[in-house]
Write a protein that holds these residues in place. Structure first.
Motif, short mmCIF file in Angstrom:
data_model
loop_
_atom_site.label_atom_id
_atom_site.label_comp_id
_atom_site.label_asym_id
_atom_site.label_seq_id
_atom_site.Cartn_x
_atom_site.Cartn_y
_atom_site.Cartn_z
N GLY A 98 -3.03 -3.27 1.78
CA GLY A 98 -3.30 -4.41 0.92
C GLY A 98 -2.06 -5.24 0.67
N TRP A 99 -2.19 -6.28 -0.11
CA TRP A 99 -1.08 -7.14 -0.48
C TRP A 99 -0.37 -6.57 -1.70
N LEU A 100 0.90 -6.29 -1.57
CA LEU A 100 1.70 -5.82 -2.70
C LEU A 100 2.14 -7.02 -3.52
N LEU A 101 1.66 -7.09 -4.75
CA LEU A 101 2.00 -8.19 -5.65
C LEU A 101 2.81 -7.67 -6.83
N ILE A 102 4.02 -8.17 -6.96
CA ILE A 102 4.82 -7.93 -8.16
C ILE A 102 4.54 -9.08 -9.12
#
Length: 327
Positions: A226-230
């Motif tokens: 998945g997309w790692l979002l900080i």
């Protein structure tokens, strides 16, 4: 440990410091903090909430530099090591074919994203209130301004680094004209980076450190899961807002679907340069560099709306932390 794959180009010269022996946190601060002080450019009041990218064999970036008249501006900068920066003394002069859109009022909190064949810049742009400005550069010398992405009022516009289902994609946080006491993250897509639609809700504030509002931070990072979002989250204390940051994993093809999201924060204001400044108690992430072969990550964040700081993490440890501390 996690078997999740970190997708992207290698970055062997990523800024890096090993975790101190007395630290057991998944994210740790640079001993050089703040890496950019408030007076690193003549006539500036503060330099913070800034965006950095690899550029050739070095680094380049767009920096929020509020001047001594307290006008919020964007300046370009370059660095050989990602730590010591040469930031231009004058603000970026965007070239724009529409004088109404190109008329400068203010610009702040930039993000920079390599997408296809150029570096795109998004920022909070003054146009009858805050909205999402969009532009690009090839060389960090000449910058071109495009149409604003959305109507006012909006902030924290963050592009994805590739098309998703053949459409450009962006996260944003609809807001108001002031110090917004609310805020959810939304997803939008576009066929041409001009016309935006297919708006979808991503996530809302939750309990504790992210109870008041949230907003996307650095460019999302693609992984095999998945997309790692900080992202940043805000708590309203008896003494005002407190900005911390956490992380989430979003679905690769439907990024408005949240797979995991941290219940505890990753980093919150504790050090002097995060707690004391023009706006106390702020850690505001805008950039995350990474090197897939080593899993090293370097996170640039603003401290107390005054200085620019740096923190580090190991990708596998961060993914494990997100999964084990999700809600």
């Amino acid at each position: 440990m996690s078997k999740t794959e970190l997708i992207g180009s290698k970055l062997p010269n990523i800024p890096w410091e090993e975790r101190p022996q007395d630290c057991n946190q998944v994210v740790w601060r640079s001993e050089k903090n703040p890496i950019i002080t408030r007076d690193a450019v003549p006539d500036t009041n503060s330099i913070f909430n800034s965006a950095v990218v690899p550029f050739g064999d070095s680094f380049a970036g767009v920096f929020r530099c509020d001047n001594t008249a307290r006008v919020m501006q964007l300046h370009a900068g370059v660095s050989q090591d990602g730590i010591n920066w040469k930031i231009e003394a004058k603000r970026i002069q965007f070239r724009c074919t529409d004088n109404e859109i190109g008329h400068f009022v203010y610009g702040y909190d930039p993000r920079v994203c390599w997408l296809e064949d150029r570096y795109y810049v998004t920022w909070c742009n003054g146009y009858h209130g805050p909205t999402i400005g969009l532009g690009y550069t090839h060389d960090f010398k000449i910058f071109f301004q495009m149409e604003n992405a959305f109507l006012p009022y909006n902030r924290n516009g963050v592009l994805f680094p590739r098309k998703i289902n053949e459409k450009y994609a962006m996260l944003s946080r609809p807001s108001d004209t002031g110090h917004t006491p609310f805020g959810d993250i939304f997803y939008s897509e576009s066929p041409d980076l001009i016309h935006w639609g297919h708006h979808r809700h991503v996530m809302s504030p939750a309990e504790g450190w992210q109870a008041t509002k949230i907003g996307a931070g650095p460019t999302p990072i693609e992984t095999s899961e998945g997309w790692l979002l900080i992202y940043h989250g805000v708590l309203t204390s008896c003494n005002g807002f407190v900005y911390s940051f956490g992380a989430a994993l979003l679905d690769l093809e439907r990024p408005w679907k949240v797979i995991y999201r941290t219940f505890p924060y990753l980093l919150n204001p504790r050090e002097y340069y995060e707690c004391v400044g023009d706006v106390p108690n702020v850690t505001f992430p805008c950039t995350a560099l990474y090197d897939p072969p080593t899993g090293r990550m370097a996170i640039y964040y603003g401290g107390a709306d005054t200085v620019t700081c740096l923190a580090f993490a190991q990708f596998d440890e961060l993914i494990e932390f997100i999964k084990e501390n999700s809600f």
